[in-house]
Design a protein around this motif. Structure first.
Motif, mmCIF file in Angstrom:
data_model
loop_
_atom_site.group_PDB
_atom_site.id
_atom_site.type_symbol
_atom_site.label_atom_id
_atom_site.label_comp_id
_atom_site.label_asym_id
_atom_site.label_seq_id
_atom_site.Cartn_x
_atom_site.Cartn_y
_atom_site.Cartn_z
ATOM 1 N N VAL A 47 -6.551 -3.401 -0.710
ATOM 2 C CA VAL A 47 -7.444 -2.337 -1.155
ATOM 3 C C VAL A 47 -7.001 -0.983 -0.621
ATOM 4 O O VAL A 47 -6.891 -0.008 -1.369
ATOM 5 N N SER A 48 -6.751 -0.915 0.686
ATOM 6 C CA SER A 48 -6.409 0.346 1.322
ATOM 7 C C SER A 48 -5.665 0.077 2.617
ATOM 8 O O SER A 48 -5.673 -1.033 3.142
ATOM 9 N N CYS A 49 -5.028 1.115 3.130
ATOM 10 C CA CYS A 49 -4.234 1.010 4.343
ATOM 11 C C CYS A 49 -4.204 2.357 5.040
ATOM 12 O O CYS A 49 -4.205 3.397 4.378
ATOM 13 N N ILE A 50 -4.177 2.340 6.368
ATOM 14 C CA ILE A 50 -4.002 3.562 7.144
ATOM 15 C C ILE A 50 -3.000 3.280 8.256
ATOM 16 O O ILE A 50 -3.096 2.271 8.952
ATOM 17 N N SER A 51 -2.021 4.165 8.418
ATOM 18 C CA SER A 51 -0.987 3.971 9.419
ATOM 19 C C SER A 51 -1.546 4.180 10.819
ATOM 20 O O SER A 51 -2.637 4.715 11.011
ATOM 21 N N VAL B 121 -9.235 1.557 -6.805
ATOM 22 C CA VAL B 121 -10.218 2.197 -5.930
ATOM 23 C C VAL B 121 -9.881 3.645 -5.623
ATOM 24 O O VAL B 121 -10.689 4.342 -4.985
ATOM 25 N N LYS B 122 -8.735 4.114 -6.064
ATOM 26 C CA LYS B 122 -8.292 5.470 -5.767
ATOM 27 C C LYS B 122 -9.308 6.491 -6.278
ATOM 28 O O LYS B 122 -9.769 6.415 -7.412
ATOM 29 N N GLY B 123 -9.652 7.435 -5.416
ATOM 30 C CA GLY B 123 -10.629 8.448 -5.763
ATOM 31 C C GLY B 123 -12.056 8.061 -5.442
ATOM 32 O O GLY B 123 -12.946 8.921 -5.469
ATOM 33 N N ARG B 124 -12.295 6.789 -5.156
ATOM 34 C CA ARG B 124 -13.638 6.305 -4.838
ATOM 35 C C ARG B 124 -13.775 5.851 -3.387
ATOM 36 O O ARG B 124 -14.840 5.997 -2.796
ATOM 37 N N PHE B 125 -12.702 5.302 -2.823
ATOM 38 C CA PHE B 125 -12.722 4.782 -1.453
ATOM 39 C C PHE B 125 -11.933 5.709 -0.541
ATOM 40 O O PHE B 125 -10.940 6.316 -0.956
ATOM 41 N N THR B 126 -12.353 5.789 0.719
ATOM 42 C CA THR B 126 -11.654 6.576 1.721
ATOM 43 C C THR B 126 -11.554 5.782 3.018
ATOM 44 O O THR B 126 -12.563 5.311 3.539
ATOM 45 N N ILE B 127 -10.342 5.650 3.533
ATOM 46 C CA ILE B 127 -10.124 4.950 4.792
ATOM 47 C C ILE B 127 -9.972 5.967 5.915
ATOM 48 O O ILE B 127 -9.413 7.051 5.715
ATOM 49 N N SER B 128 -10.481 5.632 7.089
ATOM 50 C CA SER B 128 -10.366 6.506 8.248
ATOM 51 C C SER B 128 -10.374 5.663 9.515
ATOM 52 O O SER B 128 -10.698 4.472 9.478
#
Length: 127
Positions: free
Chosen positions: A48-52, A64-71
């Motif tokens: 779904v998503s990834c953060i370095s 999910v691009k534009g709808r989800f935000t990872i932090s």
């Protein structure tokens, strides 16, 4: 013991929002790339998503691009996934996982290369 615990799932109506949390114990998330994955009944688990580890690189699946935000909040040893404009097709169990090798760009790792996994949290989007 190393443990990842996801929380924040639940039942929401289409168009609603949820914020998922991934809290770690027994390891310091500062050093890890973190991925969010999901699995719907009868389907394979998908990224779904990834953060370095640095937080400078992120990845989002097209769905999910534009709808989800990872932090991430390294002081709290926690990673978040903010989910907005939820759709019924977002219904799944959501998992977080850690990776010490790759990042979230061209070197993004495959699902079976993540080492530690949480137990998941259920997200249901329904009217």
């Amino acid at each position: 013991q190393v443990q990842l615990v996801e929380s924040g799932g639940g039942l929401v109506q289409p168009g609603g929002s949820l914020r998922l949390s991934c809290a770690a114990s027994g390891l310091t998330l500062t050093y890890y790339t973190i991925g969010w994955f999901r699995q719907a009944p009868g389907k394979e688990r998908e990224g779904v998503s990834c953060i370095s580890s640095s937080g400078r690189s992120t990845y989002y699946a097209d769905s999910v691009k534009g709808r989800f935000t990872i932090s991430r909040d390294n002081a709290k040893n926690t990673v978040y996934l903010q989910m907005n404009s939820l759709k019924p097709e977002d219904t799944a169990v959501y998992y977080c996982a850690t990776d010490l090798v790759g990042g979230c760009g061209r070197n993004r790792r495959k699902i079976d290369e993540y080492n530690y996994w949480g137990q998941g949290t259920q997200v249901t989007v329904s009217s």
